[in-house]
Design an enzyme around this catalytic site. Structure first.
Site, PDB file in Angstrom:
ATOM      1  CD  GLU A 205       1.123   0.721   3.523  1.00 27.27           C
ATOM      2  OE1 GLU A 205       1.199  -0.550   2.706  1.00 27.27           O
ATOM      3  OE2 GLU A 205       0.099   0.965   3.501  1.00 27.27           O
TER       4      GLU A 205
ATOM      5  CE  LYS B 113      -3.886   5.035 -21.649  1.00 26.79           C
ATOM      6  NZ  LYS B 113      -2.268   4.912 -21.491  1.00 26.79           N
TER       7      LYS B 113
END
Length: 525
Positions: A319, A428
């Site tokens: 992109e 996490k």
């Protein structure tokens, strides 16, 4: 409005005009899979690209038509790039590593009207041919008794005037790999591509010139080979192509052709390091080594930097055409201790003019560039996507013009950027973030670890905990205890993985990145 300058649209064909006119005798070298080495030059590419443009017009292909290639890196593929774009078509590079279903979806979505392909992918073409009704012409690139490509060119003259028009017209179409949902098309424009090519050639990026001998190992079907075939044309550099990427082939080509610049994903350079060429004699001509697609391990950086080769650690994405950042030496570079040099080279570098970066928290608030705050990385600029191809409903960039890259990163006060993870891969644990990339790079510094992937697993106490999946060297059968002792000296204690699993190989996707979703599913099962 007062005007004082000429209107000279930034069209890709002007790159080839310049290369052929000013650097026409600079070579384009191609090594094919059978070992044959073919030599042409920028003048020859220009001649054949004009013949191809005539041929495409005679076949009924018109301005704006999507024309696909299914091929590796070689001179004929380069001719197709410039010829298709020069006749006003939109060059669409297909990735042969994708599944048949994904390729069929992409070709039908793009409504391609022709496919140029390598004979190595002939069986793939035959399989999908009944399912891609918009394609009217299939032309094989390969030389041989039935040389379709050469026959096509031989029937034409080189008398073709490139199609002119607005510099914002589409020129090239690249699709994402479709790891989540269907692949999405990214439509590059003439203007964005030319600006990217000029910028990529600058000293702080690829550092190209007419004296450079450039070997893009990154495939031409992957994010436009990082723009190197266009940047080389801007500077008149020599190009060296190979359809085969075995480490001994790469080493021999570097040596034989005196390659000064090359670009590839880390796995290619890891394989080259494994050739046992301890003094680097096999790649002594190299000056700049661009490493992208995945984070480069410290051991790799130290290996090449220690041999006087500039390690240009890059980050970007389809992109972004694709270059977003690249590491370049600072003024005090030579005075830095080796460990600090490696620290800086392990980052992803600074954005060039034309690209802006910021990090934001989960609420979209901009974070400080303090070298500590980790957040979602966003970009905007002259060659960053605005919307995906044929998707009028969804803006790729947000309402404020910032594109969410999907990466988690830190911005440092010196302007450099450091990827800490993909948003979908960050671990996490106990409310704190563990960078899978940093954990992997630390593991790769342990002798005997060839490849490593850190993934998260559910944990009832901490939410998630890291597991390290390792491919170890046959010559040095490293143990779990050895790796854990090594990691204890490299990362925080609570980062130490709960388990280390040894495997024969890691699953890689079509763009050379480890498929962590596959690993997580395998571990779950």
């Amino acid at each position: 409005m007062l005007r004082g300058m000429q209107d000279w649209p930034l069209r890709i064909s002007r790159i080839l005009d310049h290369a052929a006119r000013e650097h026409g005798q600079r070579e384009i070298v191609s090594r094919y899979a059978d070992g044959q080495v073919v030599r042409t030059n920028w003048a020859g590419i220009d001649r054949d690209a004009r013949r191809l443009a005539n041929a495409a017009t005679r076949l009924g292909l018109a301005r704006g038509d999507r024309i696909a290639t299914l091929a590796m890196n070689h001179d004929r593929h380069l001719v197709a790039w410039y010829g298709v774009i020069g006749m006003g078509g939109v060059l669409h590079t297909l990735n042969p590593r994708l599944s048949d279903d994904h390729l069929v979806y992409i070709v039908n979505h793009a409504q391609d009207r022709a496919v140029f392909y390598d004979r190595a992918f002939a069986s793939l073409v035959e399989r999908i041919k009944p399912r891609i009704p918009t394609v009217q012409h299939f032309i094989c690139f390969d030389p041989g008794q039935d040389d379709q490509f050469q026959d096509l060119l031989r029937a034409e003259t080189e008398d073709f005037e490139w199609v002119e028009g607005d510099e914002r017209e589409p020129a090239m179409l690249c699709y994402t790999s479709g790891t989540t949902g269907d692949p999405k098309g990214v439509l590059y424009e003439h203007r964005s591509t030319v600006l990217h090519a000029i910028t990529a050639s600058l000293p702080d990026l690829f550092d190209l010139s007419a004296r450079a001998v450039v070997m893009p190992i990154v495939p031409m079907f992957h994010a436009a080979a990082w723009g190197l075939p266009f940047a080389a044309g801007v500077t008149g550099a020599t190009l060296v192509f190979t359809t085969e990427t075995a480490p001994e082939v790469i080493r021999d080509l570097i040596h034989a052709e005196h390659v000064t610049h090359s670009a590839a994903v880390p796995t290619v350079w890891l394989a080259l390091m494994g050739q046992g060429d301890d003094d680097g004699a096999g790649y002594r001509s190299l000056r700049v080594l661009v490493i992208g697609g995945a984070a480069a391990p410290r051991t790799m950086i130290e290996h090449f930097d220690g041999r006087g080769i500039r390690v240009a650690h890059a980050w970007g994405m389809t992109e972004m055409s694709p270059i977003g950042t690249l590491v370049s030496p600072d003024l005090d570079w030579q005075a830095l201790p080796q460990n600090e040099r490696t620290d800086r080279l392990a980052r992803q570098g600074r954005p060039p003019f034309g690209i802006e970066l910021r990090t934001v928290d989960n609420e979209g608030r901009a974070l400080p560039r303090d070298g500590r705050s980790s957040g979602l990385l966003q970009s905007r600029g002259a060659w960053v996507i605005d919307r995906y191809f044929l998707d009028s409903q969804t803006m790729a960039a947000g309402v404020d013009g910032w594109f969410d890259t999907g990466d988690v990163a830190i911005l440092h006060p010196d302007g450099s950027m450091q990827i800490t993870d993909r948003a979908k891969d960050v671990i996490k644990s106990g409310g704190e973030w563990i960078s899978s990339i940093q954990l992997e790079n630390a593991a790769l510094g342990c002798e005997g670890v060839v490849e490593a992937a850190a993934i998260s697993v559910p944990d009832t106490k901490w939410g998630e905990r890291p597991v390290l999946v390792v491919v170890r060297s046959d010559r040095f059968r490293v143990t779990e205890e050895t790796i854990l002792r090594h990691l204890a000296n490299c990362v925080a204690r609570w980062w130490i993985p709960d388990r280390i699993l040894f495997v024969d190989s890691l699953p890689y996707g079509v763009t050379g990145k480890i498929q962590k979703a596959v690993l997580r599913e395998q571990l779950r099962q």
